[in-house]
Design a protein around this motif. Structure first.
Motif, mmCIF file in Angstrom:
data_model
loop_
_atom_site.group_PDB
_atom_site.id
_atom_site.type_symbol
_atom_site.label_atom_id
_atom_site.label_comp_id
_atom_site.label_asym_id
_atom_site.label_seq_id
_atom_site.Cartn_x
_atom_site.Cartn_y
_atom_site.Cartn_z
ATOM 1 N N VAL A 180 0.789 -1.290 0.074
ATOM 2 C CA VAL A 180 -0.067 -0.024 0.201
ATOM 3 C C VAL A 180 0.671 1.325 -0.192
ATOM 4 C CG1 VAL A 180 -1.593 1.443 1.423
ATOM 5 C CG2 VAL A 180 -1.912 -1.014 1.061
ATOM 6 N N ARG A 181 1.817 1.122 0.884
ATOM 7 C CA ARG A 181 2.755 2.437 0.855
ATOM 8 C C ARG A 181 3.541 2.711 -0.500
ATOM 9 N NH1 ARG A 181 4.581 1.428 6.495
ATOM 10 N NH2 ARG A 181 5.493 -0.334 5.423
ATOM 11 N N VAL A 182 3.993 1.784 -1.079
ATOM 12 C CA VAL A 182 4.674 1.888 -2.367
ATOM 13 C C VAL A 182 3.791 2.373 -3.396
ATOM 14 C CG1 VAL A 182 5.935 0.537 -4.142
ATOM 15 C CG2 VAL A 182 6.683 0.202 -1.797
ATOM 16 N N THR A 183 2.514 1.895 -3.311
ATOM 17 C CA THR A 183 1.507 2.327 -4.323
ATOM 18 C C THR A 183 1.190 3.643 -4.188
ATOM 19 O OG1 THR A 183 0.771 -0.106 -4.667
ATOM 20 C CG2 THR A 183 -0.522 1.713 -5.404
ATOM 21 N N MET A 184 0.803 4.107 -2.987
ATOM 22 C CA MET A 184 0.720 5.572 -2.726
ATOM 23 C C MET A 184 1.768 6.524 -3.023
ATOM 24 S SD MET A 184 -2.522 5.589 -2.057
ATOM 25 C CE MET A 184 -2.756 7.193 -2.173
ATOM 26 N N MET A 185 3.170 6.048 -2.626
ATOM 27 C CA MET A 185 4.149 6.880 -3.012
ATOM 28 C C MET A 185 4.281 7.038 -4.436
ATOM 29 S SD MET A 185 8.068 6.105 -1.518
ATOM 30 C CE MET A 185 8.207 4.572 -2.314
#
Length: 76
Positions: free
Chosen positions: A53-58
């Protein structure tokens, strides 16, 4: 001048949440059945949900910043 904001579908967010939930359910079910390989796989799936989730939002926020820079350069 219109503010045309591109719609980005953050598919990583529901995917990551779903992976974490499936991992959590798998941890519970494999603990009950004493299935070691399934338990290890479920723990790995649970731990990979959050960073996904974090990588996608970044990536989406970086794309938004690039679009903003392109818009500023295009107006000059």
């Amino acid at each position: 001048m219109e503010n045309n904001k591109k719609l980005r579908c953050p598919l990583g967010v529901p995917g990551g949440i779903l992976a974490a939930l499936i991992g959590l359910v798998g941890i519970i079910m494999n603990s009950i059945d004493f299935n070691l390989m399934g338990l290890i796989t479920s723990i790995a799936l649970f731990l990979l949900g959050g960073p996904f989730v974090r990588v996608t939002m970044m990536i989406h926020s970086a794309n938004d910043r690039l679009d903003e820079l392109e818009r500023k350069i295009g107006n000059k």
